[in-house]
Design a protein around this motif. Structure first.
Motif, PDB file in Angstrom:
ATOM      1  N   MET A   1       5.649 -39.285 -27.288  1.00 52.58           N
ATOM      2  CA  MET A   1       5.067 -38.854 -28.508  1.00 52.58           C
ATOM      3  C   MET A   1       3.652 -39.434 -28.595  1.00 52.58           C
ATOM      4  SD  MET A   1       7.159 -38.759 -31.890  1.00 52.58           S
ATOM      5  CE  MET A   1       6.723 -39.837 -33.135  1.00 52.58           C
ATOM      6  N   PRO A   2       2.674 -38.526 -28.861  1.00 55.54           N
ATOM      7  CA  PRO A   2       1.293 -39.028 -28.902  1.00 55.54           C
ATOM      8  C   PRO A   2       1.072 -39.911 -30.122  1.00 55.54           C
ATOM      9  CG  PRO A   2       1.361 -36.659 -29.334  1.00 55.54           C
ATOM     10  CD  PRO A   2       2.743 -37.100 -29.041  1.00 55.54           C
ATOM     11  N   SER A   3       0.212 -40.857 -29.925  1.00 56.43           N
ATOM     12  CA  SER A   3      -0.099 -41.748 -31.042  1.00 56.43           C
ATOM     13  C   SER A   3      -1.057 -41.059 -31.999  1.00 56.43           C
ATOM     14  CB  SER A   3      -0.707 -43.046 -30.513  1.00 56.43           C
ATOM     15  OG  SER A   3      -2.000 -42.797 -30.042  1.00 56.43           O
ATOM     16  N   MET A   4      -1.155 -41.634 -33.199  1.00 59.98           N
ATOM     17  CA  MET A   4      -2.036 -41.081 -34.223  1.00 59.98           C
ATOM     18  C   MET A   4      -3.483 -41.143 -33.765  1.00 59.98           C
ATOM     19  SD  MET A   4      -1.830 -39.585 -36.881  1.00 59.98           S
ATOM     20  CE  MET A   4      -1.274 -39.667 -38.509  1.00 59.98           C
ATOM     21  N   LYS A   5      -3.849 -42.140 -32.997  1.00 58.33           N
ATOM     22  CA  LYS A   5      -5.210 -42.293 -32.511  1.00 58.33           C
ATOM     23  C   LYS A   5      -5.544 -41.156 -31.563  1.00 58.33           C
ATOM     24  CE  LYS A   5      -8.260 -45.865 -30.804  1.00 58.33           C
ATOM     25  NZ  LYS A   5      -8.399 -47.197 -30.301  1.00 58.33           N
ATOM     26  N   LYS A   6      -4.629 -40.798 -30.642  1.00 57.95           N
ATOM     27  CA  LYS A   6      -4.863 -39.711 -29.689  1.00 57.95           C
ATOM     28  C   LYS A   6      -4.948 -38.365 -30.424  1.00 57.95           C
ATOM     29  CE  LYS A   6      -2.782 -41.788 -25.635  1.00 57.95           C
ATOM     30  NZ  LYS A   6      -1.731 -41.685 -24.635  1.00 57.95           N
ATOM     31  N   ALA A   7      -4.138 -38.171 -31.446  1.00 61.54           N
ATOM     32  CA  ALA A   7      -4.151 -36.921 -32.206  1.00 61.54           C
ATOM     33  C   ALA A   7      -5.470 -36.762 -32.950  1.00 61.54           C
ATOM     34  CB  ALA A   7      -2.994 -36.891 -33.181  1.00 61.54           C
ATOM     35  N   SER A   8      -6.026 -37.850 -33.452  1.00 58.62           N
ATOM     36  CA  SER A   8      -7.305 -37.761 -34.154  1.00 58.62           C
ATOM     37  C   SER A   8      -8.424 -37.403 -33.188  1.00 58.62           C
ATOM     38  CB  SER A   8      -7.609 -39.047 -34.908  1.00 58.62           C
ATOM     39  OG  SER A   8      -7.772 -40.120 -34.016  1.00 58.62           O
ATOM     40  N   TYR A   9      -8.344 -37.894 -31.925  1.00 57.49           N
ATOM     41  CA  TYR A   9      -9.348 -37.510 -30.918  1.00 57.49           C
ATOM     42  C   TYR A   9      -9.260 -36.013 -30.601  1.00 57.49           C
ATOM     43  CZ  TYR A   9     -10.426 -42.427 -29.938  1.00 57.49           C
ATOM     44  OH  TYR A   9     -10.820 -43.731 -30.026  1.00 57.49           O
ATOM     45  N   VAL A  10      -8.057 -35.505 -30.504  1.00 56.53           N
ATOM     46  CA  VAL A  10      -7.858 -34.077 -30.235  1.00 56.53           C
ATOM     47  C   VAL A  10      -8.427 -33.257 -31.397  1.00 56.53           C
ATOM     48  CG1 VAL A  10      -6.122 -32.264 -29.962  1.00 56.53           C
ATOM     49  CG2 VAL A  10      -5.882 -34.415 -28.721  1.00 56.53           C
ATOM     50  N   LEU A  11      -8.154 -33.672 -32.622  1.00 55.99           N
ATOM     51  CA  LEU A  11      -8.641 -32.969 -33.792  1.00 55.99           C
ATOM     52  C   LEU A  11     -10.174 -33.004 -33.859  1.00 55.99           C
ATOM     53  CD1 LEU A  11      -7.965 -31.436 -36.368  1.00 55.99           C
ATOM     54  CD2 LEU A  11      -7.795 -33.621 -37.553  1.00 55.99           C
ATOM     55  N   ILE A  12     -10.771 -34.138 -33.585  1.00 55.19           N
ATOM     56  CA  ILE A  12     -12.232 -34.260 -33.564  1.00 55.19           C
ATOM     57  C   ILE A  12     -12.803 -33.378 -32.452  1.00 55.19           C
ATOM     58  CG2 ILE A  12     -14.151 -35.832 -33.084  1.00 55.19           C
ATOM     59  CD1 ILE A  12     -12.564 -38.007 -34.578  1.00 55.19           C
ATOM     60  N   GLY A  13     -12.143 -33.335 -31.310  1.00 58.30           N
ATOM     61  CA  GLY A  13     -12.589 -32.477 -30.201  1.00 58.30           C
ATOM     62  C   GLY A  13     -12.560 -31.002 -30.581  1.00 58.30           C
ATOM     63  N   ILE A  14     -11.516 -30.574 -31.287  1.00 57.20           N
ATOM     64  CA  ILE A  14     -11.410 -29.181 -31.723  1.00 57.20           C
ATOM     65  C   ILE A  14     -12.530 -28.857 -32.718  1.00 57.20           C
ATOM     66  CG2 ILE A  14      -9.995 -27.567 -33.063  1.00 57.20           C
ATOM     67  CD1 ILE A  14      -7.536 -28.870 -31.733  1.00 57.20           C
ATOM     68  N   ILE A  15     -12.798 -29.746 -33.638  1.00 55.82           N
ATOM     69  CA  ILE A  15     -13.855 -29.531 -34.635  1.00 55.82           C
ATOM     70  C   ILE A  15     -15.214 -29.448 -33.954  1.00 55.82           C
ATOM     71  CG2 ILE A  15     -15.077 -30.581 -36.590  1.00 55.82           C
ATOM     72  CD1 ILE A  15     -12.301 -31.628 -37.524  1.00 55.82           C
ATOM     73  N   ILE A  16     -15.485 -30.385 -33.025  1.00 53.26           N
ATOM     74  CA  ILE A  16     -16.763 -30.364 -32.303  1.00 53.26           C
ATOM     75  C   ILE A  16     -16.879 -29.079 -31.470  1.00 53.26           C
ATOM     76  CG2 ILE A  16     -18.088 -31.473 -30.456  1.00 53.26           C
ATOM     77  CD1 ILE A  16     -17.100 -34.176 -31.575  1.00 53.26           C
ATOM     78  N   GLY A  17     -15.807 -28.651 -30.829  1.00 53.23           N
ATOM     79  CA  GLY A  17     -15.813 -27.413 -30.046  1.00 53.23           C
ATOM     80  C   GLY A  17     -16.078 -26.195 -30.914  1.00 53.23           C
ATOM     81  N   ALA A  18     -15.450 -26.163 -32.103  1.00 46.69           N
ATOM     82  CA  ALA A  18     -15.663 -25.031 -33.012  1.00 46.69           C
ATOM     83  C   ALA A  18     -17.106 -24.994 -33.500  1.00 46.69           C
ATOM     84  CB  ALA A  18     -14.699 -25.127 -34.195  1.00 46.69           C
ATOM     85  N   LEU A  19     -17.652 -26.148 -33.851  1.00 42.32           N
ATOM     86  CA  LEU A  19     -19.047 -26.191 -34.294  1.00 42.32           C
ATOM     87  C   LEU A  19     -20.002 -25.792 -33.174  1.00 42.32           C
ATOM     88  CD1 LEU A  19     -19.021 -29.450 -36.473  1.00 42.32           C
ATOM     89  CD2 LEU A  19     -19.311 -27.093 -37.263  1.00 42.32           C
ATOM     90  N   ALA A  20     -19.761 -26.272 -31.966  1.00 43.58           N
ATOM     91  CA  ALA A  20     -20.618 -25.904 -30.834  1.00 43.58           C
ATOM     92  C   ALA A  20     -20.554 -24.397 -30.581  1.00 43.58           C
ATOM     93  CB  ALA A  20     -20.201 -26.683 -29.586  1.00 43.58           C
ATOM     94  N   THR A  21     -19.359 -23.841 -30.656  1.00 51.79           N
ATOM     95  CA  THR A  21     -19.207 -22.393 -30.470  1.00 51.79           C
ATOM     96  C   THR A  21     -19.972 -21.640 -31.551  1.00 51.79           C
ATOM     97  OG1 THR A  21     -17.028 -22.724 -29.485  1.00 51.79           O
ATOM     98  CG2 THR A  21     -17.528 -20.527 -30.342  1.00 51.79           C
ATOM     99  N   TYR A  22     -19.859 -22.072 -32.792  1.00 45.23           N
ATOM    100  CA  TYR A  22     -20.519 -21.403 -33.899  1.00 45.23           C
ATOM    101  C   TYR A  22     -22.039 -21.429 -33.730  1.00 45.23           C
ATOM    102  CZ  TYR A  22     -22.159 -20.330 -38.592  1.00 45.23           C
ATOM    103  OH  TYR A  22     -22.821 -19.767 -39.657  1.00 45.23           O
ATOM    104  N   PHE A  23     -22.609 -22.592 -33.374  1.00 51.59           N
ATOM    105  CA  PHE A  23     -24.061 -22.730 -33.316  1.00 51.59           C
ATOM    106  C   PHE A  23     -24.680 -22.238 -32.014  1.00 51.59           C
ATOM    107  CE2 PHE A  23     -23.198 -25.852 -36.724  1.00 51.59           C
ATOM    108  CZ  PHE A  23     -24.045 -25.316 -37.687  1.00 51.59           C
ATOM    109  N   PHE A  24     -23.948 -22.251 -30.904  1.00 51.21           N
ATOM    110  CA  PHE A  24     -24.567 -21.931 -29.621  1.00 51.21           C
ATOM    111  C   PHE A  24     -24.181 -20.575 -29.044  1.00 51.21           C
ATOM    112  CE2 PHE A  24     -24.698 -26.639 -29.733  1.00 51.21           C
ATOM    113  CZ  PHE A  24     -26.084 -26.764 -29.732  1.00 51.21           C
ATOM    114  N   CYS A  25     -23.187 -19.930 -29.581  1.00 54.22           N
ATOM    115  CA  CYS A  25     -22.821 -18.604 -29.070  1.00 54.22           C
ATOM    116  C   CYS A  25     -23.630 -17.542 -29.808  1.00 54.22           C
ATOM    117  CB  CYS A  25     -21.324 -18.341 -29.256  1.00 54.22           C
ATOM    118  SG  CYS A  25     -20.323 -19.312 -28.115  1.00 54.22           S
ATOM    119  N   PRO A  26     -24.100 -16.534 -29.076  1.00 55.99           N
ATOM    120  CA  PRO A  26     -24.912 -15.494 -29.729  1.00 55.99           C
ATOM    121  C   PRO A  26     -24.081 -14.711 -30.737  1.00 55.99           C
ATOM    122  CG  PRO A  26     -24.406 -14.878 -27.471  1.00 55.99           C
ATOM    123  CD  PRO A  26     -23.900 -16.271 -27.661  1.00 55.99           C
ATOM    124  N   ARG A  27     -24.760 -14.306 -31.825  1.00 57.82           N
ATOM    125  CA  ARG A  27     -24.116 -13.492 -32.855  1.00 57.82           C
ATOM    126  C   ARG A  27     -24.653 -12.067 -32.766  1.00 57.82           C
ATOM    127  NH1 ARG A  27     -25.886 -17.962 -35.347  1.00 57.82           N
ATOM    128  NH2 ARG A  27     -24.351 -19.515 -35.904  1.00 57.82           N
TER     129      ARG A  27
END
Length: 168
Positions: A1-27
């Protein structure tokens, strides 16, 4: 079972990935889904040549004889002049309280004292058409087509005239 610390890193990674996709992908541009609409009244080049031939056959001699010379029989404007004029006429119509709904093309003749060798030559000019803006709806608007007339906006003239017919 993943620890709470590892889950927060995954969540932060998803947020950073979504923001990068939003700002850097052409619209897609706003008008991406706008479709080019085929206007009513189009004719083929062959039909245009026939209309021009008919004019030549039935009108050219009389017009040239009345003018005393080979008269202009067409006017042309650059695409940018037409686009700029339509934007100008629409803006002027709006500011004067009119709804511009179309254009009308008129034939005219330059006066005998016109400059630049245009004296007594035929010209064509474009006038915006439309109707007075109405702020309140009315049952009459639904029942009758709105009358259109020439609007009090400066017409477009000064196209380049030609005595030549439609290209053969």
């Amino acid at each position: 079972m993943p620890s709470m610390k590892k889950a927060s890193y995954v969540l932060i990674g998803i947020i950073i990935g979504a923001l990068a996709t939003y700002f850097f992908c052409p619209r897609l541009p706003e008008n991406y889904n706008d479709k080019i609409v085929k206007p009513k009244g189009l004719i083929t080049p062959a039909e245009a040549k026939e209309l021009n031939y008919n004019w030549t056959k039935t009108r050219k001699k009389a017009v040239d004889s009345a003018a005393g010379k080979v008269d202009d029989r067409s006017s042309s404007w650059s695409l940018s002049d037409i686009e700029n004029y339509l934007a100008y006429a629409k803006n002027q119509s709006d500011s004067l309280g009119y709804d511009m709904t179309g254009i009308r093309v008129y034939l005219g003749v330059y006066p005998g004292n016109a400059p630049n060798g245009k004296a007594d030559y035929t010209t064509m000019f474009i006038v915006p058409t439309g109707k007075k803006s109405v702020s309140e709806a009315s049952i009459m608007d639904i029942m009758l087509p709105p009358p259109t007339s020439d609007l009090p906006v400066n017409p477009l003239n000064d196209g380049s005239g030609s005595g030549d017919g439609y290209p053969q």
